[in-house]
Design a protein around this motif. Structure first.
Motif, PDB file in Angstrom:
ATOM      1  N   CYS A 189      -8.067   1.607  -1.586  1.00  0.00           N
ATOM      2  CA  CYS A 189      -9.260   2.019  -0.767  1.00  0.00           C
ATOM      3  C   CYS A 189     -10.564   1.709  -1.545  1.00  0.00           C
ATOM      4  O   CYS A 189     -11.386   0.923  -1.286  1.00  0.00           O
ATOM      5  N   GLU A 207      -2.946  -5.519  -1.259  1.00  0.00           N
ATOM      6  CA  GLU A 207      -2.902  -5.976   0.130  1.00  0.00           C
ATOM      7  C   GLU A 207      -1.719  -5.769   0.675  1.00  0.00           C
ATOM      8  O   GLU A 207      -1.545  -5.307   2.085  1.00  0.00           O
ATOM      9  N   ARG A 210      -2.414  -2.113   1.835  1.00  0.00           N
ATOM     10  CA  ARG A 210      -3.308  -2.018   3.007  1.00  0.00           C
ATOM     11  C   ARG A 210      -2.597  -2.210   4.262  1.00  0.00           C
ATOM     12  O   ARG A 210      -3.007  -1.876   5.355  1.00  0.00           O
ATOM     13  N   SER A 211      -1.724  -3.357   4.174  1.00  0.00           N
ATOM     14  CA  SER A 211      -0.795  -3.633   5.380  1.00  0.00           C
ATOM     15  C   SER A 211       0.226  -2.471   5.758  1.00  0.00           C
ATOM     16  O   SER A 211       0.670  -2.793   6.821  1.00  0.00           O
ATOM     17  N   HIS A 212       0.483  -1.753   5.074  1.00  0.00           N
ATOM     18  CA  HIS A 212       1.653  -0.498   5.054  1.00  0.00           C
ATOM     19  C   HIS A 212       1.319   0.093   6.335  1.00  0.00           C
ATOM     20  O   HIS A 212       0.030   0.603   6.388  1.00  0.00           O
ATOM     21  N   ASP A 216      -2.506   1.670   6.685  1.00  0.00           N
ATOM     22  CA  ASP A 216      -3.354   1.167   7.802  1.00  0.00           C
ATOM     23  C   ASP A 216      -3.687   1.948   8.742  1.00  0.00           C
ATOM     24  O   ASP A 216      -4.620   1.794   9.346  1.00  0.00           O
ATOM     25  N   ILE A 219      -6.669   4.166   7.544  1.00  0.00           N
ATOM     26  CA  ILE A 219      -7.641   3.280   7.443  1.00  0.00           C
ATOM     27  C   ILE A 219      -8.256   3.097   8.749  1.00  0.00           C
ATOM     28  O   ILE A 219      -9.517   3.167   8.896  1.00  0.00           O
ATOM     29  N   ALA A 220      -7.587   2.852   9.633  1.00  0.00           N
ATOM     30  CA  ALA A 220      -7.859   2.702  11.145  1.00  0.00           C
ATOM     31  C   ALA A 220      -8.767   4.058  11.648  1.00  0.00           C
ATOM     32  O   ALA A 220      -9.718   3.982  12.414  1.00  0.00           O
TER      33      ALA A 220
END
Length: 239
Positions: A189, A207, A210-212, A216, A219-220
């Motif tokens: 991050c 990438e 962050r997509s895991h 994710d 982060i959301a």
């Protein structure tokens, strides 16, 4: 998982947190890198828990944290009558309690390396922490690049390259997602916030991280927060 926000009925909140099951006390998702690590690990391995979020840099922050741990810091894991107040200790406890879940790599050599890189992340990289303070909502490309921070970035890149080349197989650091990846999730991050340019293989790893789903989801949650932490914001570099 469900979230409990501290409210005026603090005694009731604390009593609820001590109910059977696991309760993880965290800070703001936008800022609290230490909280992110066990939260992501628990989400990634489907370990059920109740989340209690204590807002940072508020007049009552110290008091609210003192209700859960004498350390006055997050994260804190409440497990029955036990209080575990260190992110690495929390993850080790979870690995012991859920041996059927591969929180650490199964391979002995991979597990030893995973523990080593987590311990180094846990105890080192003070320059990165101070000049690239975590702020998921922020964007400060090129900022915070002191020589010491650049050295920290280089060392982290070196560790990632070793893990990925020996055990990662173009996936996560040790193939399947593990505590090691959770420990470096805040770094991923930070690299996004500060626009750190990495070699292609490491950029691809970031990438994937962050997509895991667990990363994710954190982060959301950070992006959805409306609260701020003034002292943390004051550490951000000027635009």
């Amino acid at each position: 998982m469900h979230t409990t926000e501290l409210d005026p009925k603090l005694a009731e909140t604390l009593a609820a947190a001590r109910e059977p099951g696991l309760t993880l006390v965290i800070g703001n998702k936008n800022y609290s890198s230490w909280s992110m690590r066990p939260w992501v690990a628990m989400k990634a391995f489907n370990i059920p828990f109740t989340e209690v979020r204590v807002l940072l840099d508020q007049p009552d922050t110290s008091h609210n944290l003192s209700l859960y741990s004498a350390s006055g810091r997050v994260p804190v894991l409440l497990a029955g009558d036990m209080t575990i107040w260190d992110s690495l200790a929390i993850c080790e406890y979870l690995a012991e309690q859920f041996p059927d879940k591969p929180l650490w790599p199964r391979d002995v050599a991979a597990r030893a390396l995973a523990r080593s890189v987590c311990a180094e992340m846990h105890s080192s990289f003070s320059s990165l922490r101070s000049t690239m303070s975590m702020n998921i909502k922020g964007s400060y490309p090129g900022k915070g690049r002191t020589p010491a921070t650049q050295a920290d970035i280089g060392r982290i890149s070196e560790m990632w390259e070793e893990c990925l080349s020996r055990f990662g197989h173009n996936e996560f650091l040790f193939g399947e997602f593990s505590i090691a990846d959770a420990f470096f999730a805040p770094v991923v991050c930070r690299f996004k916030t500060y626009g750190v340019v990495l070699p292609p293989a490491l950029s691809a790893y970031c990438e994937r991280m962050r997509s895991h789903p667990a990363v994710d989801a954190w982060i959301a949650g950070a992006l959805a927060e409306t609260e701020t932490a003034p002292l943390h914001d004051a550490e951000m570099p000027d635009d």
